[in-house]
Write an enzyme that holds these catalytic residues in place. Structure first.
Site, mmCIF file in Angstrom:
data_model
loop_
_atom_site.group_PDB
_atom_site.id
_atom_site.type_symbol
_atom_site.label_atom_id
_atom_site.label_comp_id
_atom_site.label_asym_id
_atom_site.label_seq_id
_atom_site.Cartn_x
_atom_site.Cartn_y
_atom_site.Cartn_z
ATOM 1 N N ASN A 6 -33.557 9.553 16.030
ATOM 2 C CA ASN A 6 -34.588 9.508 14.996
ATOM 3 C C ASN A 6 -35.772 10.321 15.498
ATOM 4 O O ASN A 6 -36.496 9.881 16.390
ATOM 5 C CB ASN A 6 -34.990 8.038 14.760
ATOM 6 C CG ASN A 6 -36.171 7.892 13.837
ATOM 7 O OD1 ASN A 6 -36.549 8.826 13.138
ATOM 8 N ND2 ASN A 6 -36.758 6.693 13.821
ATOM 9 N N LYS A 25 -38.394 11.015 13.866
ATOM 10 C CA LYS A 25 -39.650 10.558 13.236
ATOM 11 C C LYS A 25 -40.449 11.774 12.729
ATOM 12 O O LYS A 25 -39.849 12.748 12.301
ATOM 13 C CB LYS A 25 -40.473 9.714 14.216
ATOM 14 C CG LYS A 25 -39.643 8.640 14.892
ATOM 15 C CD LYS A 25 -40.476 7.671 15.650
ATOM 16 C CE LYS A 25 -39.590 6.747 16.456
ATOM 17 N NZ LYS A 25 -40.303 5.607 17.000
ATOM 18 N N HIS A 82 -36.949 1.138 8.755
ATOM 19 C CA HIS A 82 -37.482 1.236 10.119
ATOM 20 C C HIS A 82 -38.810 0.484 10.165
ATOM 21 O O HIS A 82 -39.578 0.510 9.198
ATOM 22 C CB HIS A 82 -37.668 2.703 10.490
ATOM 23 C CG HIS A 82 -37.951 2.923 11.936
ATOM 24 N ND1 HIS A 82 -39.184 2.660 12.501
ATOM 25 C CD2 HIS A 82 -37.155 3.350 12.945
ATOM 26 C CE1 HIS A 82 -39.131 2.932 13.792
ATOM 27 N NE2 HIS A 82 -37.914 3.343 14.089
ATOM 28 N N GLU A 124 -41.519 1.168 11.406
ATOM 29 C CA GLU A 124 -42.687 2.010 11.136
ATOM 30 C C GLU A 124 -42.893 2.209 9.632
ATOM 31 O O GLU A 124 -44.016 2.345 9.166
ATOM 32 C CB GLU A 124 -42.546 3.356 11.872
ATOM 33 C CG GLU A 124 -42.734 3.160 13.372
ATOM 34 C CD GLU A 124 -42.030 4.178 14.250
ATOM 35 O OE1 GLU A 124 -41.588 5.227 13.736
ATOM 36 O OE2 GLU A 124 -41.913 3.917 15.459
ATOM 37 N N GLU A 174 -33.700 -3.369 16.204
ATOM 38 C CA GLU A 174 -34.800 -2.708 16.894
ATOM 39 C C GLU A 174 -35.979 -3.660 17.033
ATOM 40 O O GLU A 174 -36.793 -3.790 16.109
ATOM 41 C CB GLU A 174 -35.253 -1.477 16.087
ATOM 42 C CG GLU A 174 -34.187 -0.425 15.929
ATOM 43 C CD GLU A 174 -34.794 0.964 15.833
ATOM 44 O OE1 GLU A 174 -34.337 1.840 16.569
ATOM 45 O OE2 GLU A 174 -35.751 1.155 15.068
ATOM 46 N N GLY A 206 -40.707 2.679 21.508
ATOM 47 C CA GLY A 206 -41.674 3.625 22.062
ATOM 48 C C GLY A 206 -42.569 3.046 23.145
ATOM 49 O O GLY A 206 -43.575 3.650 23.507
ATOM 50 N N SER A 238 -36.591 2.042 23.150
ATOM 51 C CA SER A 238 -36.728 2.565 24.511
ATOM 52 C C SER A 238 -35.391 2.779 25.228
ATOM 53 O O SER A 238 -35.287 2.564 26.438
ATOM 54 C CB SER A 238 -37.650 1.657 25.332
ATOM 55 O OG SER A 238 -38.955 1.650 24.758
ATOM 56 N N GLY A 292 -35.313 7.012 19.545
ATOM 57 C CA GLY A 292 -36.469 7.786 19.110
ATOM 58 C C GLY A 292 -36.802 8.866 20.122
ATOM 59 O O GLY A 292 -36.199 9.934 20.152
HETATM 60 C C1 PEP Z 1 -36.880 4.303 17.062
HETATM 61 O O1 PEP Z 1 -37.785 4.990 16.641
HETATM 62 O O2 PEP Z 1 -36.043 3.884 16.274
HETATM 63 C C2 PEP Z 1 -36.849 4.019 18.492
HETATM 64 C C3 PEP Z 1 -35.975 3.166 18.929
HETATM 65 O O3 PEP Z 1 -37.768 4.691 19.275
HETATM 66 P P1 PEP Z 1 -37.751 4.774 20.899
HETATM 67 O O4 PEP Z 1 -36.338 5.097 21.315
HETATM 68 O O5 PEP Z 1 -38.696 5.885 21.209
HETATM 69 O O6 PEP Z 1 -38.189 3.461 21.408
#
Ligand code: PEP
Length: 249
Positions: free
Chosen positions: A9, A11, A93, A95, A163, A169, A209, A230
């Site tokens: 992703n 983003k 998501h 976000e 998630e 992140g 992460s 991400g």
């Molecule tokens: C995501 O945006 O779905 C995500 C898991 O981000 P990250 O891997 O950066 O934590």
């Protein structure tokens, strides 16, 4: 057998120059033994699809509208994503839930539209840190699943991504036991609602992460069929470490 999936992703990251990362990935993995999906920003989707055209790598969207067309300035329909070369779309998501106030029923409507258009819907669920500390994680996930997963779901058109919001992140990751507990819970809920056949065929991704250094341990957890990534999906070398771990899982 559920085919494993490494989904990236991007983003709101990525200009034309970043398509070079995708070209590198395409050169490294013309036919990976797991599914590989990159969800770039909508502005790059069509060119990203062309970049990976000669490979088995797929591209997807990060959101879609619940309607097929009409007066919805700034929005993109599921059919438009498909037309641009997408095979999947990330929905719900955290976000988007946070930035756009998306509720479970909005996500369900979007997922219906995605499935009707022939896209796979990657529906995200996850608890906040407060909810985890209050021991409400499974209630929250259960509620998000009931509210946002449509009845027409199958192993082919639905993927669920767990998630935890506090892990996205941040570099923080739940323990392997905590990941396993939630993934087993999601699997059981899917089996109860859709029957064992469908429930067992839906792929479950962990997201939050995931990095090359922790991917192998996470992929060894029960009912983890891959990852939604991400930050570590933005650079081909980082994502390659995760794809390799999944191919070896
Ligand atoms: C995501 O945006 O779905 C995500 C898991 O981000 P990250 O891997 O950066 O934590």
């Amino acid at each position: 057998m559920r085919r494993k999936l490494a989904a990236g992703n991007w983003k709101m990251n990525g200009m034309s120059a970043e398509l070079e990362e995708l070209s590198t990935l395409a050169r490294m993995y013309p036919s990976p033994t797991v599914d590989v999906l990159i969800c770039p920003p909508a502005t790059l989707l069509h060119r990203a699809a062309s970049t990976v055209q000669a490979t088995d790598i797929q591209v997807g969207g990060q959101d879609c509208h619940a309607n097929t067309s009409g007066a919805h300035t700034g929005d993109i329909s599921a059919g438009m994503l498909l037309d641009a070369g997408a095979s999947a779309v990330i929905l719900g998501h955290s976000e988007r839930r946070e930035d756009h106030g998306e509720q479970n029923e909005d996500i369900r409507a979007k997922a219906r539209a995605a499935m009707d258009a022939g896209l796979k819907a990657i529906i995200c669920v996850g608890e906040s840190l407060e909810q985890r500390e209050a021991a409400n994680t499974l209630d929250i996930i259960g509620g998000q699943m009931s509210g946002s997963i449509p009845d027409q779901s199958t192993g082919e058109n639905l993927i669920v991504a767990y998630e935890p919001i506090w892990a996205i992140g941040t570099g923080k990751v739940p323990t392997l036991d905590e990941i396993g507990e939630v993934h087993d819970f999601i699997r059981t809920r899917l089996e109860r609602r859709f029957g064992e056949g469908v429930g067992r065929s839906v792929r479950l991704l962990y997201g939050g992460s995931v990095k090359p250094g922790n991917a192998a341990d996470i992929f060894a957890v029960s009912n983890v069929d891959g990852a939604l990534v991400g930050g570590a999906s933005l650079k081909a070398q980082d994502f390659a470490g995760i794809i390799d771990a999944l191919q070896n899982a």
